[in-house]
Motif scaffolding. Structure first.
Motif, mmCIF file in Angstrom:
data_model
loop_
_atom_site.group_PDB
_atom_site.id
_atom_site.type_symbol
_atom_site.label_atom_id
_atom_site.label_comp_id
_atom_site.label_asym_id
_atom_site.label_seq_id
_atom_site.Cartn_x
_atom_site.Cartn_y
_atom_site.Cartn_z
ATOM 1 N N THR A 1 0.855 -1.180 0.000
ATOM 2 C CA THR A 1 0.000 0.000 0.000
ATOM 3 C C THR A 1 0.897 1.237 0.000
ATOM 4 O OG1 THR A 1 -1.767 -1.128 1.191
ATOM 5 C CG2 THR A 1 -1.796 1.269 1.248
ATOM 6 N N VAL A 2 0.629 2.159 -0.899
ATOM 7 C CA VAL A 2 1.484 3.339 -1.060
ATOM 8 C C VAL A 2 0.625 4.589 -1.180
ATOM 9 C CG1 VAL A 2 3.357 2.055 -2.181
ATOM 10 C CG2 VAL A 2 1.526 3.058 -3.581
ATOM 11 N N ARG B 1 5.796 3.975 0.810
ATOM 12 C CA ARG B 1 5.125 2.764 1.275
ATOM 13 C C ARG B 1 4.552 3.012 2.663
ATOM 14 N NH1 ARG B 1 8.622 -2.580 1.474
ATOM 15 N NH2 ARG B 1 9.636 -1.362 3.112
ATOM 16 N N LEU B 2 3.339 2.542 2.885
ATOM 17 C CA LEU B 2 2.645 2.824 4.134
ATOM 18 C C LEU B 2 2.529 1.559 4.977
ATOM 19 C CD1 LEU B 2 -0.273 5.007 2.720
ATOM 20 C CD2 LEU B 2 1.886 5.807 3.701
ATOM 21 N N ALA B 3 2.864 1.694 6.251
ATOM 22 C CA ALA B 3 2.605 0.629 7.220
ATOM 23 C C ALA B 3 1.238 0.938 7.831
ATOM 24 C CB ALA B 3 3.693 0.607 8.286
ATOM 25 N N VAL B 4 0.215 0.262 7.358
ATOM 26 C CA VAL B 4 -1.147 0.654 7.714
ATOM 27 C C VAL B 4 -1.394 0.514 9.216
ATOM 28 C CG1 VAL B 4 -3.582 0.237 7.261
ATOM 29 C CG2 VAL B 4 -1.942 0.084 5.399
ATOM 30 N N GLY C 1 -5.765 11.886 4.971
ATOM 31 C CA GLY C 1 -6.360 12.901 5.820
ATOM 32 C C GLY C 1 -5.648 13.065 7.132
ATOM 33 N N VAL C 2 -6.199 12.454 8.161
ATOM 34 C CA VAL C 2 -5.736 12.685 9.525
ATOM 35 C C VAL C 2 -4.282 12.274 9.730
ATOM 36 C CG1 VAL C 2 -6.623 10.463 10.342
ATOM 37 C CG2 VAL C 2 -6.387 12.379 11.954
ATOM 38 N N LEU C 3 -3.804 11.262 9.018
ATOM 39 C CA LEU C 3 -2.411 10.820 9.134
ATOM 40 C C LEU C 3 -1.567 11.241 7.938
ATOM 41 C CD1 LEU C 3 -2.962 7.226 10.600
ATOM 42 C CD2 LEU C 3 -2.234 9.297 11.823
ATOM 43 N N GLY C 4 -2.107 12.123 7.115
ATOM 44 C CA GLY C 4 -1.393 12.602 5.938
ATOM 45 C C GLY C 4 -1.296 14.108 5.910
ATOM 46 N N GLY D 1 -3.239 -1.134 11.349
ATOM 47 C CA GLY D 1 -4.571 -1.094 11.945
ATOM 48 C C GLY D 1 -5.424 0.081 11.535
ATOM 49 N N PHE D 2 -4.864 1.035 10.790
ATOM 50 C CA PHE D 2 -5.647 2.166 10.311
ATOM 51 C C PHE D 2 -6.145 1.880 8.901
ATOM 52 C CE2 PHE D 2 -2.476 4.203 13.178
ATOM 53 C CZ PHE D 2 -3.370 4.615 14.159
ATOM 54 N N PRO D 3 -7.335 2.356 8.551
ATOM 55 C CA PRO D 3 -7.765 2.211 7.157
ATOM 56 C C PRO D 3 -6.846 3.005 6.249
ATOM 57 C CG PRO D 3 -9.257 3.667 8.364
ATOM 58 C CD PRO D 3 -8.336 3.069 9.374
ATOM 59 N N PRO D 4 -6.541 2.492 5.069
ATOM 60 C CA PRO D 4 -5.572 3.172 4.196
ATOM 61 C C PRO D 4 -5.906 4.632 3.935
ATOM 62 C CG PRO D 4 -6.077 0.995 3.331
ATOM 63 C CD PRO D 4 -7.028 1.231 4.467
#
Length: 346
Positions: free
Chosen positions: A96-97, A124-127, A137-140, A129-132
């Motif tokens: 997931t990126v 590359r994202l280490a999800v 938004g909140v984590l971006g 437990g969070f929805p991608p």
């Protein structure tokens, strides 16, 4: 997985006033195979932000991201997706990126190529437990804008009283909650009774008002009779003028956006009380979240912990289907969405 064609949203006419669906077209085009150093991504979520409206002009504001050219893919929109094919070190199929080639089904992205001043560079994202889509938004970018604007740009201090405009939106709702969690009195404003209820009942702000209900300065005076110390500005216009009038000596303004003027053909007159910046020793500073990338990891750790502990609320307005992206933008600009506006592509 063999991919031959995909859909893209193209701007075909610069909007005059409100954004309309027929300002855009859905175009099917061949999808190239990735070359060395590139990955092919199947996009799953794409972002819808007020700043996109500024780029739907023949010429974007000087120093900002460039205007979208007509009849071409709309590069420079944050998106989340899954790697389908990789010819780049560090990326594998299934990863997931995030990247900056949204509003399309598929994107070929060059690893390490800077986009959106670094924020949109392939990552590359280490999800965890969070929805991608949280990373749109909140984590971006929204989380980074809120975090850097409140803590670094406005220089939040103990005892500050804070007003956040568009406090039911993607950035404003995070700002308001971070200030509350640090023990500050927070006033929010937005554009509907439902959003006022959301700010009071779910975000637990100390006061909130609908800017349609009367002069903004008068409503702010009622909500913060002793004045404010920090104004986080997403709106501009009469909101900015009201804040200048309400700020106490040494107050600070962090200007994140000016959504009140994005649909206007001509910019509105500026605040009539600018001399109060001098009289009250006020500070006003514009900024972009992408100018504070050094805070991204710190923000994701702190905000991620708050999300896991359910201390921070995150609301999304999800619009289904790539071809609905222009309508999602139009709805957001009309104030019909709450929290982060997203398009689920697939």
């Amino acid at each position: 997985m063999s991919v031959t064609h995909g859909r893209e949203i193209h701007l075909v006419r610069y909007p005059q006033g409100e954004v309309r669906r027929d300002d855009f077209a859905v175009v099917e085009r061949p999808v190239p195979s990735p070359e060395a150093g590139q990955v092919l991504v199947r996009n799953t979520w794409t972002s819808v932000d007020p700043g996109l409206r500024v780029r739907l002009r023949e010429k974007g504001p000087e120093g900002y991201f460039v205007a979208f050219p007509l009849d071409t893919p709309m590069d420079g929109i944050m998106t989340i997706g899954d790697v389908v094919e990789s010819r780049a070190d560090g990326f594998d199929p299934g990863d997931t990126v995030w990247h900056a080639y949204g509003w399309r089904d598929y994107a070929v992205v060059t690893a390490g190529e800077e986009a959106l001043r670094g924020l949109g560079t392939l990552r590359r994202l280490a999800v965890d437990g969070f929805p991608p889509q949280a990373y749109l938004g909140v984590l971006g970018g929204n989380g980074l804008t809120a975090y850097s604007g409140l803590l670094r740009v406005s220089g939040l201090r103990e005892g500050d009283e804070v007003w956040v405009s568009a406090a039911a939106g993607a950035v404003g709702s995070i700002v308001a909650q971070l200030a509350k969690l640090r023990g500050h009195r927070v006033v929010g404003s937005a554009g509907s009774p439902a959003k006022v209820a959301y700010m009071l009942d779910e975000l637990h702000l100390d006061a909130a008002f609908d800017y349609h209900d009367g002069p903004v300065g008068e409503q702010l005076q009622e909500a913060a009779p002793d004045g404010i110390d920090v104004y986080f500005d997403n709106v501009g216009g009469d909101h900015l003028e009201a804040a200048i009038g309400a700020l106490r000596r040494g107050g600070r303004i962090a200007v994140c956006g000016s959504i009140s003027e994005y649909d206007l053909a001509e910019p509105p007159p500026g605040p009539s009380n600018l001399f109060l910046l001098v009289a009250k020793d006020l500070e006003i500073r514009g900024f972009r979240g992408s100018s504070h990338l050094d805070l991204l990891d710190e923000m994701q750790r702190e905000v991620g912990a708050l999300l896991r502990d359910r201390k921070l609320i995150w609301r999304e307005t999800v619009v289904e289907g790539l071809d609905e992206a222009p309508e999602a933008l139009a709805r957001m600009m009309r104030g019909e969405t709450t929290g982060k506006t997203l398009v689920r592509i697939a």
